[in-house]
Structure formats: structure tokens, C-alpha cells
Design a protein around this motif. Structure first.
Motif, mmCIF file in Angstrom:
data_model
loop_
_atom_site.group_PDB
_atom_site.id
_atom_site.type_symbol
_atom_site.label_atom_id
_atom_site.label_comp_id
_atom_site.label_asym_id
_atom_site.label_seq_id
_atom_site.Cartn_x
_atom_site.Cartn_y
_atom_site.Cartn_z
ATOM 1 N N THR A 3 0.829 -1.203 0.000
ATOM 2 C CA THR A 3 0.000 0.000 0.000
ATOM 3 C C THR A 3 0.863 1.253 0.000
ATOM 4 O O THR A 3 0.545 2.224 -0.686
ATOM 5 C CB THR A 3 -0.923 0.001 1.230
ATOM 6 O OG1 THR A 3 -1.631 -1.234 1.276
ATOM 7 C CG2 THR A 3 -1.907 1.141 1.171
ATOM 8 N N VAL A 4 1.947 1.226 0.746
ATOM 9 C CA VAL A 4 2.850 2.384 0.792
ATOM 10 C C VAL A 4 3.492 2.607 -0.566
ATOM 11 O O VAL A 4 3.622 3.752 -1.022
ATOM 12 C CB VAL A 4 3.911 2.183 1.897
ATOM 13 C CG1 VAL A 4 4.929 3.304 1.874
ATOM 14 C CG2 VAL A 4 3.252 2.089 3.256
ATOM 15 N N LEU A 56 3.894 9.020 5.717
ATOM 16 C CA LEU A 56 3.551 7.608 5.561
ATOM 17 C C LEU A 56 4.790 6.724 5.497
ATOM 18 O O LEU A 56 4.808 5.619 6.038
ATOM 19 C CB LEU A 56 2.706 7.408 4.298
ATOM 20 C CG LEU A 56 1.270 7.878 4.372
ATOM 21 C CD1 LEU A 56 0.566 7.578 3.059
ATOM 22 C CD2 LEU A 56 0.522 7.242 5.516
ATOM 23 N N ASP A 57 5.829 7.205 4.834
ATOM 24 C CA ASP A 57 7.063 6.423 4.738
ATOM 25 C C ASP A 57 7.741 6.269 6.098
ATOM 26 O O ASP A 57 8.275 5.206 6.411
ATOM 27 C CB ASP A 57 8.024 7.044 3.733
ATOM 28 C CG ASP A 57 7.574 6.846 2.301
ATOM 29 O OD1 ASP A 57 6.706 5.986 2.061
ATOM 30 O OD2 ASP A 57 8.084 7.564 1.421
ATOM 31 N N THR A 58 7.725 7.318 6.905
ATOM 32 C CA THR A 58 8.333 7.207 8.234
ATOM 33 C C THR A 58 7.551 6.253 9.119
ATOM 34 O O THR A 58 8.134 5.555 9.943
ATOM 35 C CB THR A 58 8.454 8.575 8.918
ATOM 36 O OG1 THR A 58 7.181 9.200 8.968
ATOM 37 C CG2 THR A 58 9.443 9.467 8.217
ATOM 38 N N ILE A 59 6.237 6.203 8.954
ATOM 39 C CA ILE A 59 5.448 5.219 9.703
ATOM 40 C C ILE A 59 5.762 3.809 9.207
ATOM 41 O O ILE A 59 5.912 2.874 9.999
ATOM 42 C CB ILE A 59 3.943 5.528 9.582
ATOM 43 C CG1 ILE A 59 3.597 6.806 10.338
ATOM 44 C CG2 ILE A 59 3.107 4.372 10.113
ATOM 45 C CD1 ILE A 59 2.179 7.263 10.155
ATOM 46 N N ALA A 60 5.857 3.632 7.888
ATOM 47 C CA ALA A 60 6.113 2.308 7.318
ATOM 48 C C ALA A 60 7.500 1.791 7.707
ATOM 49 O O ALA A 60 7.678 0.599 7.965
ATOM 50 C CB ALA A 60 5.978 2.358 5.802
ATOM 51 N N VAL A 61 8.482 2.684 7.767
ATOM 52 C CA VAL A 61 9.838 2.270 8.119
ATOM 53 C C VAL A 61 9.950 1.992 9.611
ATOM 54 O O VAL A 61 10.736 1.169 10.050
ATOM 55 C CB VAL A 61 10.859 3.348 7.675
ATOM 56 C CG1 VAL A 61 12.241 3.075 8.216
ATOM 57 C CG2 VAL A 61 10.878 3.438 6.167
ATOM 58 N N GLY A 62 9.146 2.670 10.404
ATOM 59 C CA GLY A 62 9.156 2.443 11.840
ATOM 60 C C GLY A 62 9.787 3.550 12.640
ATOM 61 O O GLY A 62 10.003 3.407 13.850
ATOM 62 N N ILE A 63 10.097 4.651 12.014
ATOM 63 C CA ILE A 63 10.670 5.783 12.741
ATOM 64 C C ILE A 63 9.631 6.397 13.656
ATOM 65 O O ILE A 63 9.898 6.736 14.799
ATOM 66 C CB ILE A 63 11.238 6.823 11.758
ATOM 67 C CG1 ILE A 63 12.385 6.213 10.967
ATOM 68 C CG2 ILE A 63 11.689 8.078 12.498
ATOM 69 C CD1 ILE A 63 12.896 7.080 9.847
ATOM 70 N N ILE A 64 8.415 6.541 13.137
ATOM 71 C CA ILE A 64 7.281 7.016 13.930
ATOM 72 C C ILE A 64 6.398 5.803 14.188
ATOM 73 O O ILE A 64 6.082 5.053 13.285
ATOM 74 C CB ILE A 64 6.480 8.096 13.191
ATOM 75 C CG1 ILE A 64 7.338 9.294 12.886
ATOM 76 C CG2 ILE A 64 5.264 8.503 13.990
ATOM 77 C CD1 ILE A 64 6.646 10.341 12.043
ATOM 78 N N GLY A 65 5.999 5.629 15.399
ATOM 79 C CA GLY A 65 5.152 4.486 15.711
ATOM 80 C C GLY A 65 4.559 4.643 17.084
ATOM 81 O O GLY A 65 4.480 5.729 17.648
ATOM 82 N N LEU A 66 4.144 3.532 17.615
ATOM 83 C CA LEU A 66 3.559 3.532 18.944
ATOM 84 C C LEU A 66 4.616 3.865 19.982
ATOM 85 O O LEU A 66 5.767 3.430 19.884
ATOM 86 C CB LEU A 66 2.936 2.180 19.250
ATOM 87 C CG LEU A 66 1.787 1.768 18.334
ATOM 88 C CD1 LEU A 66 1.376 0.334 18.652
ATOM 89 C CD2 LEU A 66 0.629 2.710 18.507
ATOM 90 N N VAL A 67 4.213 4.589 21.002
ATOM 91 C CA VAL A 67 5.123 4.969 22.059
ATOM 92 C C VAL A 67 5.111 3.863 23.124
ATOM 93 O O VAL A 67 4.043 3.535 23.646
ATOM 94 C CB VAL A 67 4.717 6.318 22.697
ATOM 95 C CG1 VAL A 67 5.627 6.678 23.853
ATOM 96 C CG2 VAL A 67 4.703 7.399 21.639
ATOM 97 N N PRO A 68 6.263 3.279 23.426
ATOM 98 C CA PRO A 68 6.267 2.226 24.459
ATOM 99 C C PRO A 68 6.033 2.826 25.849
ATOM 100 O O PRO A 68 6.425 3.962 26.126
ATOM 101 C CB PRO A 68 7.670 1.630 24.355
ATOM 102 C CG PRO A 68 8.488 2.673 23.709
ATOM 103 C CD PRO A 68 7.566 3.496 22.846
#
Length: 69
Positions: A3-4, A56-68
Motif C-alpha cells: 500500500t505504501v 507515511l514512509d516514516t510510519i512504514a519504516v518504523g521511525i514514527i510508531g507507537l510509544v512504548p
């Protein structure tokens, strides 16, 4: 991830079309104010599309995501 990639391809097409529209407006015989307004709107759209795809790319790569916790 597919999708990305699809979003990236579609956004690239949109950016190329908007740049083509900028070139057409520059060569047209519209009044200066109309040309300026159209150029500003198209430039804002190009920047927004680029920001959207980078987000969207930063979310897909994992730079931005859920905060632990």
C-alpha cells in the motif's frame, strides 16, 4: 508495504501533474494576479503531497510508531 508503494507511485504522478500545471500556468495569458494565485495553490498542494508521503514512509519504516510505556 504494498500500500505504501502504491501511495508513493500515485503521489509521484500527482506531483508530476502539478508541476506540469505550473508550467502551463506560467506560459498562459492569464492576468498576473490569477497566475500568482494558481501558482501559490499548486505549490502548497505539492508541499502537502510531499509531506504526506514522507509521513507515511516514516510510519512504514518504523521511525514514527507507537510509544512504548
Amino acid at each position: 508495504m504494498d500500500t505504501v508503494i502504491l501511495y508513493n507511485i500515485v503521489s509521484l504522478i500527482i506531483i508530476v501533474v502539478l508541476i506540469f500545471a505550473l508550467r502551463i500556468v506560467s506560459k498562459s495569458d492569464l492576468r498576473r494576479n490569477q497566475q500568482l494565485i494558481i501558482k501559490v495553490i499548486v505549490t502548497i498542494l505539492i508541499v502537502c503531497v510531499i509531506a504526506f508521503i514522507l509521513f507515511l514512509d516514516t510510519i512504514a519504516v518504523g521511525i514514527i510508531g507507537l510509544v512504548p510505556n
